[in-house]
Design a protein around this motif. Structure first.
Motif, PDB file in Angstrom:
ATOM      1  N   THR A 120       0.940  -1.197   0.051  1.00 60.00           N
ATOM      2  CA  THR A 120       0.061   0.069   0.168  1.00 60.00           C
ATOM      3  C   THR A 120       0.816   1.220  -0.126  1.00 60.00           C
ATOM      4  OG1 THR A 120      -2.012   1.007   1.019  1.00 60.00           O
ATOM      5  CG2 THR A 120      -0.415   0.078   2.486  1.00 60.00           C
ATOM      6  N   ALA A 121       0.370   2.238  -0.342  1.00 57.25           N
ATOM      7  CA  ALA A 121       0.956   3.721  -0.454  1.00 57.25           C
ATOM      8  C   ALA A 121       1.386   4.124   0.892  1.00 57.25           C
ATOM      9  CB  ALA A 121       0.133   4.580  -1.106  1.00 57.25           C
ATOM     10  N   VAL A 122       2.628   4.536   1.145  1.00 59.53           N
ATOM     11  CA  VAL A 122       3.006   5.116   2.403  1.00 59.53           C
ATOM     12  C   VAL A 122       2.377   6.550   2.657  1.00 59.53           C
ATOM     13  CG1 VAL A 122       5.434   4.076   2.350  1.00 59.53           C
ATOM     14  CG2 VAL A 122       5.210   6.436   1.849  1.00 59.53           C
ATOM     15  N   ASP A 123       2.144   6.786   3.776  1.00 58.68           N
ATOM     16  CA  ASP A 123       1.623   8.088   4.232  1.00 58.68           C
ATOM     17  C   ASP A 123       2.328   9.247   3.789  1.00 58.68           C
ATOM     18  OD1 ASP A 123      -0.504   7.158   5.784  1.00 58.68           O
ATOM     19  OD2 ASP A 123       0.489   7.394   7.821  1.00 58.68           O
ATOM     20  N   GLY A 124       1.809  10.193   3.153  1.00 56.80           N
ATOM     21  CA  GLY A 124       2.551  11.132   2.480  1.00 56.80           C
ATOM     22  C   GLY A 124       2.970  11.159   1.328  1.00 56.80           C
ATOM     23  N   ALA A 125       3.116   9.892   0.788  1.00 54.16           N
ATOM     24  CA  ALA A 125       3.412   9.820  -0.831  1.00 54.16           C
ATOM     25  C   ALA A 125       2.633  10.489  -1.808  1.00 54.16           C
ATOM     26  CB  ALA A 125       3.592   8.138  -1.068  1.00 54.16           C
ATOM     27  N   THR A 126       3.163  11.005  -2.675  1.00 57.62           N
ATOM     28  CA  THR A 126       2.380  11.760  -3.502  1.00 57.62           C
ATOM     29  C   THR A 126       1.965  10.983  -4.757  1.00 57.62           C
ATOM     30  OG1 THR A 126       4.262  12.516  -4.574  1.00 57.62           O
ATOM     31  CG2 THR A 126       3.159  14.019  -3.063  1.00 57.62           C
ATOM     32  N   MET A 134     -12.170   2.013 -10.111  1.00 54.61           N
ATOM     33  CA  MET A 134     -10.923   2.581 -10.772  1.00 54.61           C
ATOM     34  C   MET A 134     -10.483   3.609  -9.840  1.00 54.61           C
ATOM     35  SD  MET A 134      -9.648   2.917 -14.593  1.00 54.61           S
ATOM     36  CE  MET A 134      -8.015   3.611 -15.109  1.00 54.61           C
ATOM     37  N   GLN A 135     -11.279   4.529  -9.690  1.00 52.77           N
ATOM     38  CA  GLN A 135     -11.049   5.926  -8.774  1.00 52.77           C
ATOM     39  C   GLN A 135     -10.679   5.276  -7.360  1.00 52.77           C
ATOM     40  OE1 GLN A 135     -13.900   8.841  -8.770  1.00 52.77           O
ATOM     41  NE2 GLN A 135     -14.482   8.567 -11.020  1.00 52.77           N
ATOM     42  N   MET A 136     -11.336   4.382  -6.855  1.00 50.99           N
ATOM     43  CA  MET A 136     -10.915   3.822  -5.483  1.00 50.99           C
ATOM     44  C   MET A 136      -9.776   3.131  -5.426  1.00 50.99           C
ATOM     45  SD  MET A 136     -14.798   2.114  -4.788  1.00 50.99           S
ATOM     46  CE  MET A 136     -14.144   1.465  -3.150  1.00 50.99           C
ATOM     47  N   SER A 137      -9.235   2.466  -6.578  1.00 50.19           N
ATOM     48  CA  SER A 137      -8.089   2.022  -6.515  1.00 50.19           C
ATOM     49  C   SER A 137      -6.708   3.010  -6.453  1.00 50.19           C
ATOM     50  CB  SER A 137      -7.780   0.916  -7.611  1.00 50.19           C
ATOM     51  OG  SER A 137      -8.196   1.225  -8.876  1.00 50.19           O
ATOM     52  N   PHE A 138      -7.137   4.289  -6.713  1.00 50.16           N
ATOM     53  CA  PHE A 138      -6.218   5.365  -6.735  1.00 50.16           C
ATOM     54  C   PHE A 138      -5.844   6.106  -5.333  1.00 50.16           C
ATOM     55  CE2 PHE A 138      -7.172   5.709 -11.440  1.00 50.16           C
ATOM     56  CZ  PHE A 138      -6.401   4.737 -11.864  1.00 50.16           C
ATOM     57  N   LEU A 139      -6.929   5.496  -4.448  1.00 51.71           N
ATOM     58  CA  LEU A 139      -6.817   6.143  -3.084  1.00 51.71           C
ATOM     59  C   LEU A 139      -5.695   5.717  -2.300  1.00 51.71           C
ATOM     60  CD1 LEU A 139     -10.663   5.924  -2.309  1.00 51.71           C
ATOM     61  CD2 LEU A 139      -9.641   7.982  -2.885  1.00 51.71           C
ATOM     62  N   ARG A 140      -5.430   6.443  -1.492  1.00 51.42           N
ATOM     63  CA  ARG A 140      -4.018   6.169  -0.745  1.00 51.42           C
ATOM     64  C   ARG A 140      -4.248   4.969   0.303  1.00 51.42           C
ATOM     65  NH1 ARG A 140      -0.134   9.652   0.490  1.00 51.42           N
ATOM     66  NH2 ARG A 140      -1.587  11.349  -0.381  1.00 51.42           N
ATOM     67  N   GLU A 141      -5.509   4.530   0.615  1.00 41.93           N
ATOM     68  CA  GLU A 141      -5.830   3.449   1.484  1.00 41.93           C
ATOM     69  C   GLU A 141      -5.720   2.293   0.671  1.00 41.93           C
ATOM     70  OE1 GLU A 141      -7.575   6.388   1.192  1.00 41.93           O
ATOM     71  OE2 GLU A 141      -6.981   7.297   3.219  1.00 41.93           O
TER      72      GLU A 141
END
Ligand SMILES: [Zn+2]
Length: 297
Positions: free
Chosen positions: A31-37, A164-171
């Protein structure tokens, strides 16, 4: 062959950094790390490299490379290309958020043929569930305070299915064992082709390999023609990076101009510019000759 990819506008999203995180269910997720852009990317701009990177992770897994090294490879892949988009790749339609149930063709990950949509999306949000407000076709995510993701969502809105938008969320997160299965299947299919054409095989063995390739069907991307600029543009509607890799894989594997091979020195897959090329690089050629210089004596 690669001209097929020339007029293609297919975006995907990657965050600047990812990590592996263990959820309450004990499973490990990417998963993406906090603060990643987040950033929009066009992964098929370098389709060959994308295919090689995917195949080589699979070969490393099949070759029993140590787990920490494989996980490093998988993280590197995510940092280059984002996550695979398994959530939209598996169901019969990427627009499954419009329905109460998700329908799943045969796959390596979920045995049920259908699931309630909410239970299905839970599989990809093991840490924090996204909340959203739906107003007709317009969806607004609760990404309060997350300015980069807010900006990204604004650019996505008009064209992309909600899932697809959901899969671009940070979580959004993907089970690392699922990812490994995907990479392994690329390597398996690659090896099938490789052995089919490079090894003397019996007719039975060939039939087994042919049968193996038929397993590589899955759901296919669609395309439409966009009227832009001076000439019409073919736009592939990929709703996951996985489908983009699958298509690039199919095109590259069937391209007689640049056969895909395995390097005699490092055992990695590479595209040969000449039929008799044995090494992925000059460096590997030198290493190999140095190692074998006393072989004939
Ligand atoms: Zn090599």
């Amino acid at each position: 062959m690669m001209d097929l990819f020339k007029n293609i506008s297919t975006f995907w999203v990657r965050f600047s950094d990812y990590h592996i995180r263990t959820a309450d269910n004990g499973k490990q997720y990417l998963t993406a790390v906090d603060g990643a852009t987040p950033e929009m990317i066009y992964p098929l701009d370098n389709a060959k490299q994308l295919v090689l990177d995917a195949v080589n992770i699979g070969l490393a897994i099949m070759g029993k490379k140590p787990r920490p090294l494989i996980e490093q490879d998988i993280l590197k892949f995510a940092r280059n290309y984002g996550l695979l988009g398994l959530m939209t790749a598996l169901p019969t339609t990427p627009r499954f958020m419009d329905y109460h149930y998700v329908y799943l063709p045969k796959n390596d990950f979920i045995r049920a043929e259908s699931m309630e949509t909410e239970a299905y999306t839970d599989l990809f949000f093991p840490f924090k569930k996204p909340t959203y407000r739906k107003d007709g076709d317009y969806v607004e995510w609760d990404v309060e305070g997350d300015v980069p993701v807010q900006a990204l969502m604004l650019t996505c809105h008009a064209y992309t299915p909600i899932a697809m938008q959901m899969s671009f969320l940070r979580e959004y997160a993907e089970d690392i064992e699922w990812q490994k299965k995907v990479f392994k299947s690329f390597a398996f299919n690659f090896l099938s082709v490789f052995f089919y054409y490079n090894d003397p095989l019996t007719e039975d063995e060939k039939e087994t390999l042919r049968w193996g390739m038929r397993m590589f069907e899955g759901s296919s991307p669609t395309c439409h023609i966009a009227l832009e600029g001076d000439s019409p543009v073919l736009v592939w509607d990929f709703h996951s990076l996985l489908h983009a890799i699958q298509m690039a894989f199919a095109f590259t594997l069937t391209d007689p101009q640049s056969p895909i091979k395995i390097c005699d020195n490092c055992d990695k897959a590479f595209f040969a510019s000449q039929q008799d090329q044995k090494f992925c690089s000059d460096r590997c050629g030198r290493h190999y000759r140095a190692k074998h210089k006393n072989d004939d004596k």
